[in-house]
Motif scaffolding. Structure first.
Motif, short mmCIF file in Angstrom:
data_model
loop_
_atom_site.label_atom_id
_atom_site.label_comp_id
_atom_site.label_asym_id
_atom_site.label_seq_id
_atom_site.Cartn_x
_atom_site.Cartn_y
_atom_site.Cartn_z
N MET A 237 0.84 -1.11 0.14
CA MET A 237 0.16 -0.01 -0.07
C MET A 237 0.92 1.25 0.07
SD MET A 237 -3.40 -0.89 2.32
CE MET A 237 -2.65 -1.54 3.61
N ALA A 238 0.48 2.25 -0.92
CA ALA A 238 1.15 3.41 -1.14
C ALA A 238 1.38 4.34 0.01
CB ALA A 238 0.67 4.14 -1.95
N GLU A 271 0.32 13.75 -1.56
CA GLU A 271 -0.55 13.88 -2.40
C GLU A 271 -1.49 12.55 -2.78
OE1 GLU A 271 -1.17 15.65 -7.06
OE2 GLU A 271 0.80 15.67 -5.83
N ILE A 272 -0.86 11.38 -3.19
CA ILE A 272 -1.57 10.34 -3.11
C ILE A 272 -2.55 9.97 -2.05
CG2 ILE A 272 -1.09 7.68 -2.95
CD1 ILE A 272 1.26 8.08 -4.80
N LEU A 277 -6.01 7.74 -2.25
CA LEU A 277 -5.65 6.46 -2.95
C LEU A 277 -4.35 5.80 -2.22
CD1 LEU A 277 -5.15 8.43 -6.24
CD2 LEU A 277 -7.09 6.79 -5.39
N GLY A 278 -4.27 6.23 -0.91
CA GLY A 278 -3.24 5.58 0.11
C GLY A 278 -3.19 4.14 0.07
N GLU A 279 -4.51 3.69 0.17
CA GLU A 279 -4.43 2.07 0.31
C GLU A 279 -4.47 1.27 -0.81
OE1 GLU A 279 -7.83 1.00 2.81
OE2 GLU A 279 -7.26 2.29 4.22
N ARG A 280 -4.26 2.08 -2.13
CA ARG A 280 -3.81 1.36 -3.22
C ARG A 280 -2.38 0.84 -3.47
NH1 ARG A 280 -8.38 -0.21 -4.68
NH2 ARG A 280 -7.52 -0.57 -6.55
N ASP A 281 -2.08 0.16 -4.34
CA ASP A 281 -0.91 -0.30 -4.52
C ASP A 281 -0.05 0.75 -4.99
OD1 ASP A 281 0.93 -2.87 -5.13
OD2 ASP A 281 1.24 -1.56 -6.91
N ARG A 287 -2.13 6.26 -11.76
CA ARG A 287 -3.48 7.00 -11.63
C ARG A 287 -3.09 8.47 -11.33
NH1 ARG A 287 -8.72 4.78 -9.57
NH2 ARG A 287 -7.50 2.97 -9.19
N LEU A 288 -2.29 8.67 -10.17
CA LEU A 288 -1.92 9.92 -9.48
C LEU A 288 -1.62 10.97 -10.83
CD1 LEU A 288 -1.40 11.74 -7.06
CD2 LEU A 288 0.93 11.37 -7.44
N THR A 289 -0.63 10.42 -11.59
CA THR A 289 -0.05 11.32 -12.90
C THR A 289 -1.19 11.49 -13.63
OG1 THR A 289 2.14 10.14 -12.45
CG2 THR A 289 1.54 11.34 -14.71
N ALA A 290 -2.06 10.62 -14.04
CA ALA A 290 -3.21 10.78 -15.00
C ALA A 290 -4.30 11.88 -14.34
CB ALA A 290 -4.04 9.58 -15.27
#
Length: 302
Positions: A237-238, A271-272, A277-281, A287-290
């Motif tokens: 997780m991120a 920022e993530i 989105l912190g619990e994403r891989d 996704r953040l960049t997009a």
């Protein structure tokens, strides 16, 4: 102590801890465990269950903690059912990614509280769940007593490659360096994926090609499919990178190092988390960049 005769216990049986426990159990033939939730699979495989931390400590010579950080370990130390109430001569192996100064402070406190009976070696790992399952983890040892370090290395050898890097806390410094490189790499991979996708490239072909050159890495190997598909369901997780990069910043401050990348990486992972989105891989960097670069009429990025 004959390292092969030492009885080993474990706490922290999550996504990393459970496969590590299986490998230690298979190699040593016994393992004593304690967790908040029952562990029927490990017990069925031969592990011995302890109802309390005190009971666990009373049964083992070495205790491996793969809890997320030191605060989780400290909640289990004190009190009538705590680890210290049951500990005799006990070596605690701290496998979490933690603050090196905090590890040293904890070791000093335990030494004072127990008249030296409880000792500490730090042993953070790198390699993720895949490495834990395969027994290919990089295991970073920090410790002052050579016998304790040798015992730690013997216990952890079934899980990967343990290497003694220096005095107590050295493992945590090495892990902070590791996370600096990992975070920089996964952020670059995410940004590059968006650049290529928006330019119409076949992502799978591109990353398979670039993996054979200087852009190749273990991280690309394990995250290529996620980057290509955009599936950032969690493995590592991120949000944990925020804590890890904080420890790296502490080391930079303590050593007078003016890092160029580190502040930018901390900002990106903050920022993530702020974006929910912190619990994403960690491959969520695509996704953040997009999202950051989204513009009207964009159709290519999902």
């Amino acid at each position: 102590m004959d390292t092969s005769a030492a009885t080993v216990g474990m706490i922290g049986l999550g996504s990393m801890g459970a496969p590590v426990a299986k490998r230690v159990l298979a190699a040593r033939g016994e393992l004593v465990i304690h967790a908040r939730r029952p562990q029927p699979e490990l017990v069925e495989a031969g592990a011995t269950w302890s109802a309390t931390p005190r009971e666990l400590a009373s049964r083992v010579d070495v205790l491996l903690s793969l809890l997320p950080d030191l605060p989780e370990l400290e909640t289990l130390l004190d009190g009538e059912d705590g680890l210290l109430a049951g500990a005799g001569d006990l070596l605690i192996l701290i496998g979490s990614t933690s603050s090196a100064p905090a590890v040293r402070d904890l070791a000093e406190r335990l030494h004072a509280q127990t008249d030296g009976r409880v000792r500490v070696v730090d042993c953070p790992v790198s390699g993720g769940e895949d490495g834990a399952k395969a027994g290919t983890l990089s295991i970073m040892l920090g410790g002052d007593d050579q016998d304790d370090v040798a015992l730690a290395a013997d216990v952890l050898a079934p899980c990967g490659t343990p290497v003694h890097l220096g005095p107590l806390g050295a493992g945590e410094v090495a892990k902070a360096c590791n996370q600096l490189v990992v975070s920089a790499t996964i952020l670059a991979l995410g940004e590059a994926t968006v650049l290529a996708d928006r330019s119409g490239l076949n992502l799978d072909r591109m990353w398979r090609l670039l993996a054979g050159g200087y852009a190749g890495s273990r991280l690309l190997e394990t995250r290529r499919d996620k980057l290509v598909s955009g599936d950032d369901s969690p493995s590592g997780m991120a949000k944990y990178m925020v804590k890890d990069l904080g420890f790296a910043s502490d080391i930079a401050a303590a050593t007078g190092t003016q890092a160029a990348l580190l502040p930018a990486l901390r900002a990106a992972f903050d920022e993530i988390v702020d974006a929910g989105l912190g619990e994403r891989d960690i491959s969520v960097t695509r996704r953040l960049t997009a999202q950051r670069g989204a513009h009207a009429g964009e159709t290519r990025e999902s």
